[in-house]
Design an enzyme around this catalytic site. Sequence first.
Site, mmCIF file in Angstrom:
data_model
loop_
_atom_site.group_PDB
_atom_site.id
_atom_site.type_symbol
_atom_site.label_atom_id
_atom_site.label_comp_id
_atom_site.label_asym_id
_atom_site.label_seq_id
_atom_site.Cartn_x
_atom_site.Cartn_y
_atom_site.Cartn_z
ATOM 1 N N LEU A 284 60.876 35.474 43.743
ATOM 2 C CA LEU A 284 60.299 34.313 44.433
ATOM 3 C C LEU A 284 61.382 33.335 44.912
ATOM 4 O O LEU A 284 61.319 32.825 46.031
ATOM 5 C CB LEU A 284 59.314 33.602 43.491
ATOM 6 C CG LEU A 284 58.265 32.749 44.185
ATOM 7 C CD1 LEU A 284 57.312 33.609 45.002
ATOM 8 C CD2 LEU A 284 57.498 31.893 43.194
ATOM 9 N N HIS A 285 62.395 33.074 44.053
ATOM 10 C CA HIS A 285 63.401 32.060 44.412
ATOM 11 C C HIS A 285 64.248 32.474 45.616
ATOM 12 O O HIS A 285 64.924 31.646 46.215
ATOM 13 C CB HIS A 285 64.284 31.675 43.222
ATOM 14 C CG HIS A 285 65.013 32.817 42.565
ATOM 15 N ND1 HIS A 285 65.224 34.035 43.146
ATOM 16 C CD2 HIS A 285 65.579 32.906 41.340
ATOM 17 C CE1 HIS A 285 65.896 34.811 42.330
ATOM 18 N NE2 HIS A 285 66.110 34.166 41.208
ATOM 19 N N ASP A 286 64.192 33.763 45.986
ATOM 20 C CA ASP A 286 64.962 34.249 47.137
ATOM 21 C C ASP A 286 64.358 33.829 48.475
ATOM 22 O O ASP A 286 64.959 34.086 49.514
ATOM 23 C CB ASP A 286 64.939 35.784 47.165
ATOM 24 C CG ASP A 286 66.014 36.387 46.284
ATOM 25 O OD1 ASP A 286 66.789 35.632 45.695
ATOM 26 O OD2 ASP A 286 66.058 37.627 46.200
ATOM 27 N N GLU A 313 61.912 34.493 36.342
ATOM 28 C CA GLU A 313 63.174 34.164 37.015
ATOM 29 C C GLU A 313 63.745 32.897 36.390
ATOM 30 O O GLU A 313 63.030 32.175 35.690
ATOM 31 C CB GLU A 313 62.972 33.994 38.536
ATOM 32 C CG GLU A 313 62.056 32.873 38.957
ATOM 33 C CD GLU A 313 61.830 32.822 40.481
ATOM 34 O OE1 GLU A 313 61.864 33.865 41.145
ATOM 35 O OE2 GLU A 313 61.632 31.706 40.990
ATOM 36 N N ARG A 340 65.089 28.905 47.405
ATOM 37 C CA ARG A 340 65.542 27.755 46.616
ATOM 38 C C ARG A 340 65.024 27.928 45.203
ATOM 39 O O ARG A 340 64.003 28.608 44.993
ATOM 40 C CB ARG A 340 65.026 26.440 47.221
ATOM 41 C CG ARG A 340 63.508 26.266 47.139
ATOM 42 C CD ARG A 340 63.053 24.969 47.790
ATOM 43 N NE ARG A 340 61.596 24.785 47.656
ATOM 44 C CZ ARG A 340 61.027 24.064 46.706
ATOM 45 N NH1 ARG A 340 61.750 23.490 45.770
ATOM 46 N NH2 ARG A 340 59.711 23.922 46.667
#
Length: 377
Positions: A284-286, A313, A340
């Site tokens: 997800l953070h990518d 994550e 982010r």
Amino acid sequence: MSKPVLRNPILLSARTSWLAWRNRLLASSRFQRFAARCWLTRPIARSRARGLFDLVAGFVYSQTLAACIATGLLDRLGGGPQTCDALAAQIDLPPEGTLRLLRAAAALQLVERLGDAWVLGSAGAALRGNGGIAEMVAHHGLLYADLADPVALLRRGGGGGALAGYWGYAEAPGAGDAESVAPYSRLMAASQPLVAAQTLDAYRFARHRRMLDIGGGEGGFVASVAARVASLELAVFDLPAVGERARARFVAAGLAGRTTIHPGSFRSDPVPRGYDLITLVRVLHDHDDSVALALLRAIHAALPPGGRLLIAEPMAQTPGAEPAGDAYFGLYLLAMGSGRPRSETEIRAMLRTAGFSRTRLLPTALPITCRVVIADR
Ligand SMILES: C[S@@+](CC[C@H](N)C(=O)[O-])C[C@H]1O[C@@H](n2cnc3c(N)ncnc32)[C@H](O)[C@@H]1O
């Protein structure tokens, strides 16, 4: 829980005054001299000075570690005590350079002196036990090249450098051939065991029948789940070139009969159905908010009623690990040009927007490396 943003005007004004007073005091050289001399405040002054120095010198520490890894110094010492001269011959540095590196590494607890020889230090030993960290450090050359001018990076809004080229899907979303996906897939596989161990300890996977790991890379997480839970049918959904790597791994591990590969891009292809558990491990953070939210919505639509999504994550604003979130991953993902770090609270809010009914944070052993949030369809 992350700190709530102050909105009450009275509290806001009181806090503004307190912060202005505190910052004036801390910046005053008279106060600094006093705090360093007074026996009551001296321990605090010293520890704050050390913290500030570490902040100033952090890059040099990281590069000391990078040199230890690039030369193979830590691996050599893993075999037992060695003298400086013997090490110098093995790592191909002059004896003076080797001694300089050893002394720097000793100050960082990477190595320690033992009589006339050197052995691994406590940090060095812990690091050697985690193959993934050495790989992370090795690829940091790309990150540091991008961060050579951090202001320029911030001005241009990220991406466009060495790290964006490494993570091909950041520059060319949904794409990647065998050659371009290999380095990042290997890195992810090397650092996966720590994340998998914590996620498996945090959640009972055996309650499910069929699990789909979206962005599952070359299948490291799925292989760990397979080893722990015999009853689960498992699948990976990743870009075709990465899916091929997962296929090869599953065949080699004798898991081909229990696993399915769904090649595709979640940006353009539907999320496969028929799975009562979907996982997103370090995925997800990518992605920027619009892509991340679209993915969560697609997962919600693909899950059956009562199905579950598990997100694992590192997250922003993790208590005790704040620098790892917004400082490290914040700038890392900026350099990469996509995504982010999000706090647990932000992720849970996104999950509710995507239609999930109930969300929960599960405790993990090392939240700095991995937090786990689950959400019910
Ligand atoms: C940071 S890696 C994490 C890999 C793995 N989950 C792990 O923790 O080791 C992100 C993964 O998402 C995959 N990915 C990126 N964009 C994708 C897309 N549009 N569709 C499917 N997979 C994608 C990448 O190929 C990569 O394997």
